[in-house]
Design a protein around this motif. Structure first.
Motif, PDB file in Angstrom:
ATOM      1  N   LEU A  80       0.191  11.763   1.911  1.00  0.00           N
ATOM      2  CA  LEU A  80       0.770  10.669   1.118  1.00  0.00           C
ATOM      3  C   LEU A  80      -0.171   9.465   1.063  1.00  0.00           C
ATOM      4  CD1 LEU A  80       4.512  10.679   2.229  1.00  0.00           C
ATOM      5  CD2 LEU A  80       3.658  11.045  -0.086  1.00  0.00           C
ATOM      6  N   ALA A  81      -0.759   9.141   2.200  1.00  0.00           N
ATOM      7  CA  ALA A  81      -1.672   8.002   2.254  1.00  0.00           C
ATOM      8  C   ALA A  81      -2.905   8.247   1.390  1.00  0.00           C
ATOM      9  CB  ALA A  81      -2.076   7.736   3.703  1.00  0.00           C
ATOM     10  N   LYS A  82      -3.401   9.482   1.379  1.00  0.00           N
ATOM     11  CA  LYS A  82      -4.551   9.808   0.523  1.00  0.00           C
ATOM     12  C   LYS A  82      -4.194   9.630  -0.949  1.00  0.00           C
ATOM     13  CE  LYS A  82      -6.683  13.689   1.065  1.00  0.00           C
ATOM     14  NZ  LYS A  82      -7.194  15.012   1.474  1.00  0.00           N
ATOM     15  N   GLU A  83      -3.005  10.094  -1.331  1.00  0.00           N
ATOM     16  CA  GLU A  83      -2.566   9.949  -2.717  1.00  0.00           C
ATOM     17  C   GLU A  83      -2.495   8.479  -3.124  1.00  0.00           C
ATOM     18  OE1 GLU A  83       1.137  11.951  -3.338  1.00  0.00           O
ATOM     19  OE2 GLU A  83       0.317  13.913  -2.808  1.00  0.00           O
ATOM     20  N   GLN A  84      -2.046   7.642  -2.193  1.00  0.00           N
ATOM     21  CA  GLN A  84      -1.887   6.216  -2.485  1.00  0.00           C
ATOM     22  C   GLN A  84      -3.166   5.415  -2.225  1.00  0.00           C
ATOM     23  OE1 GLN A  84       1.505   4.747  -0.311  1.00  0.00           O
ATOM     24  NE2 GLN A  84       2.928   6.133  -1.352  1.00  0.00           N
ATOM     25  N   GLY A  85      -4.172   6.064  -1.655  1.00  0.00           N
ATOM     26  CA  GLY A  85      -5.424   5.370  -1.350  1.00  0.00           C
ATOM     27  C   GLY A  85      -5.296   4.351  -0.243  1.00  0.00           C
ATOM     28  N   SER A  86      -4.393   4.608   0.698  1.00  0.00           N
ATOM     29  CA  SER A  86      -4.150   3.631   1.762  1.00  0.00           C
ATOM     30  C   SER A  86      -4.408   4.190   3.154  1.00  0.00           C
ATOM     31  CB  SER A  86      -2.714   3.113   1.659  1.00  0.00           C
ATOM     32  OG  SER A  86      -1.794   4.187   1.813  1.00  0.00           O
ATOM     33  N   VAL A  87      -5.301   5.162   3.264  1.00  0.00           N
ATOM     34  CA  VAL A  87      -5.558   5.793   4.559  1.00  0.00           C
ATOM     35  C   VAL A  87      -6.084   4.772   5.568  1.00  0.00           C
ATOM     36  CG1 VAL A  87      -6.971   7.504   5.788  1.00  0.00           C
ATOM     37  CG2 VAL A  87      -5.920   8.091   3.599  1.00  0.00           C
ATOM     38  N   ASP A  88      -7.086   3.975   5.175  1.00  0.00           N
ATOM     39  CA  ASP A  88      -7.676   3.001   6.104  1.00  0.00           C
ATOM     40  C   ASP A  88      -6.652   1.979   6.573  1.00  0.00           C
ATOM     41  OD1 ASP A  88     -10.114   4.262   5.912  1.00  0.00           O
ATOM     42  OD2 ASP A  88     -10.866   2.924   4.344  1.00  0.00           O
ATOM     43  N   LYS A  89      -5.819   1.516   5.658  1.00  0.00           N
ATOM     44  CA  LYS A  89      -4.789   0.533   6.014  1.00  0.00           C
ATOM     45  C   LYS A  89      -3.805   1.143   7.004  1.00  0.00           C
ATOM     46  CE  LYS A  89      -1.222  -2.405   4.039  1.00  0.00           C
ATOM     47  NZ  LYS A  89      -0.428  -2.716   2.876  1.00  0.00           N
ATOM     48  N   LEU A  90      -3.403   2.388   6.766  1.00  0.00           N
ATOM     49  CA  LEU A  90      -2.453   3.045   7.658  1.00  0.00           C
ATOM     50  C   LEU A  90      -3.061   3.331   9.024  1.00  0.00           C
ATOM     51  CD1 LEU A  90      -0.514   3.228   5.266  1.00  0.00           C
ATOM     52  CD2 LEU A  90       0.062   5.508   6.055  1.00  0.00           C
ATOM     53  N   VAL A  91      -4.345   3.639   9.062  1.00  0.00           N
ATOM     54  CA  VAL A  91      -5.010   3.850  10.359  1.00  0.00           C
ATOM     55  C   VAL A  91      -4.874   2.597  11.204  1.00  0.00           C
ATOM     56  CG1 VAL A  91      -7.259   4.098  11.485  1.00  0.00           C
ATOM     57  CG2 VAL A  91      -6.613   5.659   9.655  1.00  0.00           C
ATOM     58  N   GLU A  92      -5.165   1.448  10.611  1.00  0.00           N
ATOM     59  CA  GLU A  92      -5.073   0.189  11.367  1.00  0.00           C
ATOM     60  C   GLU A  92      -3.632  -0.099  11.804  1.00  0.00           C
ATOM     61  OE1 GLU A  92      -7.715  -1.349  12.536  1.00  0.00           O
ATOM     62  OE2 GLU A  92      -8.803   0.258  11.507  1.00  0.00           O
ATOM     63  N   GLU A  93      -2.687   0.118  10.905  1.00  0.00           N
ATOM     64  CA  GLU A  93      -1.284  -0.137  11.238  1.00  0.00           C
ATOM     65  C   GLU A  93      -0.797   0.819  12.326  1.00  0.00           C
ATOM     66  OE1 GLU A  93       1.272  -0.283   7.825  1.00  0.00           O
ATOM     67  OE2 GLU A  93       0.005  -1.765   6.827  1.00  0.00           O
ATOM     68  N   LEU A  94      -1.185   2.076  12.231  1.00  0.00           N
ATOM     69  CA  LEU A  94      -0.739   3.046  13.232  1.00  0.00           C
ATOM     70  C   LEU A  94      -1.409   2.814  14.585  1.00  0.00           C
ATOM     71  CD1 LEU A  94      -0.409   6.246  11.049  1.00  0.00           C
ATOM     72  CD2 LEU A  94       1.434   4.906  12.082  1.00  0.00           C
TER      73      LEU A  94
END
Length: 178
Positions: free
Chosen positions: A17-31
């Motif tokens: 899902l994060a890849k589809e939304q282009g938010s992988v880096d943001k989610l890594v930091e949040e997680l």
């Protein structure tokens, strides 16, 4: 079903899902923040698994604690509460971070040294050891350990490279006593 398999499935779905939304880096930091909160506060998971709180109350606690989290992180946390899998939050965060790092050719490393590393030393260690494990670079967490006496010890996944003086002395002692 194994706990690691459960965490892996949730993490993989979240990663896609994060890849589809282009938010992988943001989610890594949040997680990473979510994982840090959970690891530093073991009673937090005890609270979230308590039968004394309703699911709505548990979700409210999560939403209050992680109020600045992106909608995707909030949704996965709420989904885990609904599925009674809140004890898997840290494992899912770990697995997600591993997927993101693998895609970028990055590995996480813990480097134990006698003193804090400067930027040049960190870059040199990253370049040297990343090649040894087939990655492009390393995310280095520097841990100061005065028991090493000198040198460094690097842990990447389940591999340990021990070039510390303490490690060499221990190996010498084992050789001499056998």
């Amino acid at each position: 079903m194994s706990q690691n398999i459960i965490a892996e499935r949730y993490a993989l779905a979240l990663f896609e899902l994060a890849k589809e939304q282009g938010s992988v880096d943001k989610l890594v930091e949040e997680l990473r923040v979510v994982k840090q909160v959970i690891n530093e506060n073991p009673d937090f998971i005890v609270l979230l698994t308590s039968p004394n709180l309703s699911i709505v109350e548990k979700k409210q606690v999560l939403n209050d604690v992680f109020a600045k989290a992106s909608p995707l992180v909030s949704q996965i946390l709420n989904l885990l509460v609904d599925a009674h899998r809140q004890n898997e939050i840290a494992n899912i965060a770990d697995s997600f971070i591993q997927h993101a790092n693998a895609e970028k050719g990055i590995a996480d490393a813990k480097v134990h040294t006698v003193r804090p590393l400067n930027e040049a030393e960190t870059a040199a260690i990253s370049a040297t050891f990343a090649a040894k494990v087939g990655r492009q670079s390393l995310n280095i967490e520097n841990i100061v350990d005065t028991n090493l006496l000198g040198g460094l010890k690097v842990r990447i996944g389940n591999r340990i490279f021990d070039g510390s003086l303490r490690g060499k002395l221990d190996r010498l002692e084992r050789t001499l006593t056998t």
